[in-house]
Motif scaffolding. Structure first.
Motif, PDB file in Angstrom:
ATOM      1  N   GLU A 113     -13.991 -12.932  -1.267  1.00  0.00           N
ATOM      2  CA  GLU A 113     -12.750 -13.232  -0.556  1.00  0.00           C
ATOM      3  C   GLU A 113     -11.747 -13.864  -1.502  1.00  0.00           C
ATOM      4  OE1 GLU A 113     -13.427 -15.536   2.986  1.00  0.00           O
ATOM      5  OE2 GLU A 113     -13.568 -13.686   4.137  1.00  0.00           O
ATOM      6  N   MET A 114     -10.472 -13.679  -1.178  1.00  0.00           N
ATOM      7  CA  MET A 114      -9.391 -14.258  -1.975  1.00  0.00           C
ATOM      8  C   MET A 114      -8.453 -15.001  -1.044  1.00  0.00           C
ATOM      9  SD  MET A 114      -8.526 -11.187  -4.719  1.00  0.00           S
ATOM     10  CE  MET A 114      -7.034 -10.859  -3.922  1.00  0.00           C
ATOM     11  N   LEU A 172      -0.965  -6.449   3.951  1.00  0.00           N
ATOM     12  CA  LEU A 172      -1.757  -7.249   4.875  1.00  0.00           C
ATOM     13  C   LEU A 172      -2.179  -6.411   6.076  1.00  0.00           C
ATOM     14  CD1 LEU A 172       0.353 -10.532   4.798  1.00  0.00           C
ATOM     15  CD2 LEU A 172      -1.639  -9.927   3.417  1.00  0.00           C
ATOM     16  N   LEU A 173      -3.489  -6.340   6.309  1.00  0.00           N
ATOM     17  CA  LEU A 173      -4.049  -5.583   7.427  1.00  0.00           C
ATOM     18  C   LEU A 173      -4.798  -6.543   8.340  1.00  0.00           C
ATOM     19  CD1 LEU A 173      -5.528  -2.597   5.394  1.00  0.00           C
ATOM     20  CD2 LEU A 173      -3.353  -2.670   6.601  1.00  0.00           C
ATOM     21  N   GLY A 174      -4.495  -6.477   9.630  1.00  0.00           N
ATOM     22  CA  GLY A 174      -5.151  -7.349  10.601  1.00  0.00           C
ATOM     23  C   GLY A 174      -4.545  -8.736  10.562  1.00  0.00           C
ATOM     24  N   GLY A 175      -5.266  -9.695  11.116  1.00  0.00           N
ATOM     25  CA  GLY A 175      -4.803 -11.071  11.142  1.00  0.00           C
ATOM     26  C   GLY A 175      -3.886 -11.320  12.321  1.00  0.00           C
ATOM     27  N   THR A 235      -6.464 -15.644   3.854  1.00  0.00           N
ATOM     28  CA  THR A 235      -7.754 -15.451   3.201  1.00  0.00           C
ATOM     29  C   THR A 235      -8.283 -14.109   3.664  1.00  0.00           C
ATOM     30  OG1 THR A 235      -8.165 -17.813   3.188  1.00  0.00           O
ATOM     31  CG2 THR A 235     -10.064 -16.398   2.869  1.00  0.00           C
ATOM     32  N   GLY A 236      -8.842 -13.363   2.740  1.00  0.00           N
ATOM     33  CA  GLY A 236      -9.367 -12.056   3.102  1.00  0.00           C
ATOM     34  C   GLY A 236      -9.965 -11.371   1.902  1.00  0.00           C
ATOM     35  N   ARG A 237     -10.032 -10.063   2.027  1.00  0.00           N
ATOM     36  CA  ARG A 237     -10.710  -9.272   0.998  1.00  0.00           C
ATOM     37  C   ARG A 237      -9.887  -8.015   0.701  1.00  0.00           C
ATOM     38  NH1 ARG A 237     -16.603  -8.990   0.568  1.00  0.00           N
ATOM     39  NH2 ARG A 237     -16.366 -10.771   1.912  1.00  0.00           N
ATOM     40  N   PRO A 238      -9.633  -7.722  -0.591  1.00  0.00           N
ATOM     41  CA  PRO A 238      -8.921  -6.486  -0.926  1.00  0.00           C
ATOM     42  C   PRO A 238      -9.809  -5.270  -0.656  1.00  0.00           C
ATOM     43  CG  PRO A 238      -9.469  -7.705  -2.928  1.00  0.00           C
ATOM     44  CD  PRO A 238      -9.921  -8.525  -1.771  1.00  0.00           C
ATOM     45  N   GLU A 239      -9.189  -4.203  -0.181  1.00  0.00           N
ATOM     46  CA  GLU A 239      -9.879  -2.935   0.096  1.00  0.00           C
ATOM     47  C   GLU A 239      -9.093  -1.813  -0.580  1.00  0.00           C
ATOM     48  OE1 GLU A 239     -12.678  -2.523   1.803  1.00  0.00           O
ATOM     49  OE2 GLU A 239     -12.911  -4.587   2.507  1.00  0.00           O
ATOM     50  N   PRO A 240      -9.151  -1.712  -1.922  1.00  0.00           N
ATOM     51  CA  PRO A 240      -8.293  -0.764  -2.639  1.00  0.00           C
ATOM     52  C   PRO A 240      -8.521   0.702  -2.280  1.00  0.00           C
ATOM     53  CG  PRO A 240      -9.866  -1.787  -4.139  1.00  0.00           C
ATOM     54  CD  PRO A 240     -10.007  -2.473  -2.822  1.00  0.00           C
ATOM     55  N   GLY A 241      -9.683   1.071  -1.774  1.00  0.00           N
ATOM     56  CA  GLY A 241      -9.933   2.474  -1.444  1.00  0.00           C
ATOM     57  C   GLY A 241      -9.521   2.851  -0.036  1.00  0.00           C
ATOM     58  N   LEU A 242      -9.037   1.906   0.751  1.00  0.00           N
ATOM     59  CA  LEU A 242      -8.680   2.151   2.146  1.00  0.00           C
ATOM     60  C   LEU A 242      -7.370   2.927   2.235  1.00  0.00           C
ATOM     61  CD1 LEU A 242      -9.703   1.443   4.996  1.00  0.00           C
ATOM     62  CD2 LEU A 242      -8.184  -0.519   4.923  1.00  0.00           C
ATOM     63  N   MET A 243      -7.349   3.977   3.052  1.00  0.00           N
ATOM     64  CA  MET A 243      -6.134   4.787   3.244  1.00  0.00           C
ATOM     65  C   MET A 243      -5.272   4.149   4.334  1.00  0.00           C
ATOM     66  SD  MET A 243      -6.556   7.831   1.425  1.00  0.00           S
ATOM     67  CE  MET A 243      -5.706   9.049   2.335  1.00  0.00           C
ATOM     68  N   THR A 244      -3.960   4.073   4.095  1.00  0.00           N
ATOM     69  CA  THR A 244      -3.030   3.538   5.084  1.00  0.00           C
ATOM     70  C   THR A 244      -1.794   4.415   5.136  1.00  0.00           C
ATOM     71  OG1 THR A 244      -1.756   2.148   3.549  1.00  0.00           O
ATOM     72  CG2 THR A 244      -3.777   1.187   4.475  1.00  0.00           C
ATOM     73  N   THR A 245      -0.958   4.180   6.151  1.00  0.00           N
ATOM     74  CA  THR A 245       0.303   4.912   6.235  1.00  0.00           C
ATOM     75  C   THR A 245       1.415   4.191   5.486  1.00  0.00           C
ATOM     76  OG1 THR A 245       0.818   3.813   8.327  1.00  0.00           O
ATOM     77  CG2 THR A 245      -0.266   5.966   8.449  1.00  0.00           C
ATOM     78  N   CYS A 246       1.166   2.954   5.092  1.00  0.00           N
ATOM     79  CA  CYS A 246       2.138   2.213   4.292  1.00  0.00           C
ATOM     80  C   CYS A 246       2.033   2.724   2.856  1.00  0.00           C
ATOM     81  CB  CYS A 246       1.851   0.725   4.346  1.00  0.00           C
ATOM     82  SG  CYS A 246       1.993   0.045   5.999  1.00  0.00           S
ATOM     83  N   GLN A 247       3.158   2.879   2.210  1.00  0.00           N
ATOM     84  CA  GLN A 247       3.159   3.531   0.909  1.00  0.00           C
ATOM     85  C   GLN A 247       3.309   2.559  -0.252  1.00  0.00           C
ATOM     86  OE1 GLN A 247       5.219   7.135   0.642  1.00  0.00           O
ATOM     87  NE2 GLN A 247       4.857   7.669   2.754  1.00  0.00           N
ATOM     88  N   GLN A 248       2.864   1.323  -0.037  1.00  0.00           N
ATOM     89  CA  GLN A 248       2.934   0.369  -1.126  1.00  0.00           C
ATOM     90  C   GLN A 248       1.906  -0.737  -0.896  1.00  0.00           C
ATOM     91  OE1 GLN A 248       7.001  -1.052   0.860  1.00  0.00           O
ATOM     92  NE2 GLN A 248       6.803  -1.781  -1.188  1.00  0.00           N
ATOM     93  N   GLY A 249       1.523  -1.387  -1.963  1.00  0.00           N
ATOM     94  CA  GLY A 249       0.593  -2.500  -1.888  1.00  0.00           C
ATOM     95  C   GLY A 249      -0.860  -2.070  -1.840  1.00  0.00           C
ATOM     96  N   THR A 250      -1.729  -2.968  -2.299  1.00  0.00           N
ATOM     97  CA  THR A 250      -3.171  -2.771  -2.211  1.00  0.00           C
ATOM     98  C   THR A 250      -3.623  -3.287  -0.851  1.00  0.00           C
ATOM     99  OG1 THR A 250      -3.406  -3.106  -4.586  1.00  0.00           O
ATOM    100  CG2 THR A 250      -5.391  -3.370  -3.258  1.00  0.00           C
ATOM    101  N   PRO A 251      -4.314  -2.476  -0.061  1.00  0.00           N
ATOM    102  CA  PRO A 251      -4.762  -2.947   1.260  1.00  0.00           C
ATOM    103  C   PRO A 251      -5.589  -4.227   1.150  1.00  0.00           C
ATOM    104  CG  PRO A 251      -5.060  -0.581   1.084  1.00  0.00           C
ATOM    105  CD  PRO A 251      -4.682  -1.068  -0.288  1.00  0.00           C
ATOM    106  N   PHE A 252      -5.312  -5.181   2.033  1.00  0.00           N
ATOM    107  CA  PHE A 252      -5.972  -6.484   2.032  1.00  0.00           C
ATOM    108  C   PHE A 252      -6.310  -6.829   3.475  1.00  0.00           C
ATOM    109  CE2 PHE A 252      -6.005 -11.142   2.055  1.00  0.00           C
ATOM    110  CZ  PHE A 252      -6.683 -11.440   0.893  1.00  0.00           C
ATOM    111  N   LYS A 253      -7.624  -6.832   3.814  1.00  0.00           N
ATOM    112  CA  LYS A 253      -8.071  -7.167   5.169  1.00  0.00           C
ATOM    113  C   LYS A 253      -8.036  -8.667   5.341  1.00  0.00           C
ATOM    114  CE  LYS A 253     -10.768  -3.202   6.453  1.00  0.00           C
ATOM    115  NZ  LYS A 253     -12.031  -2.723   6.999  1.00  0.00           N
TER     116      LYS A 253
END
Length: 144
Positions: free
Chosen positions: A79-80, A102-105, A119-137
């Motif tokens: 977690e970060m 930022l995803l969820g929360g 606080t959460g965890r990066p999920e770099p392989g997660l696909m999203t509809t947002c076209q920027q940023g590294t996904p972070f749960k």
């Protein structure tokens, strides 16, 4: 007569194709496609100070968990914790913090312009509809 017209048209087309094929980079030479480009890397200047130590986990303000110019370092649990001001993404509903999507929360806390600590965890392989940023749960969030 018809055969003569077809032959003349074919001859004109062939002549035009040959003329176009002979034109290269503008200097009369043809440039092969797919040819590799050679670029020399600059040699390091011995008078310049060395680059920052990649193992240093202290940020520019002495905050632990951030490398200078880099993302926060994960804890032993993976977690970060991120602290800063949330920005709106280019897509509707997308929220960014320090280059992370930022995803969820809690959405009442996570709003554009809010100063937060998440606080959460990066999920770099997660696909999203947002076209920027590294996904972070997001596991938890509070106003800073």
């Amino acid at each position: 007569m018809r055969t003569l017209r077809i032959a003349a048209t074919a001859l004109i087309v062939c002549t035009a194709l040959v003329a176009c094929a002979g034109q290269g980079a503008g200097d009369g030479t043809a440039t092969p496609t797919g040819a590799p480009t050679v670029t020399e890397l600059p040699t390091p200047d011995p008078t310049e100070p060395p680059a920052a130590d990649p193992t240093d986990t202290t940020g520019p303000l002495g905050r632990p968990g951030k490398r200078p110019g880099g993302p926060p370092q994960p804890t032993s649990t993976g977690e970060m914790t991120l602290t800063g001001q949330i920005e709106s993404g280019v897509e509707p509903g997308c929220l960014l913090l320090d280059g992370y999507l930022l995803l969820g929360g809690p959405r009442e806390v996570l709003t554009a312009g809010a100063a937060v600590t998440v606080t959460g965890r990066p999920e770099p392989g997660l696909m999203t509809t947002c076209q920027q940023g590294t996904p972070f749960k997001v596991a938890s969030a509070k106003r800073a």
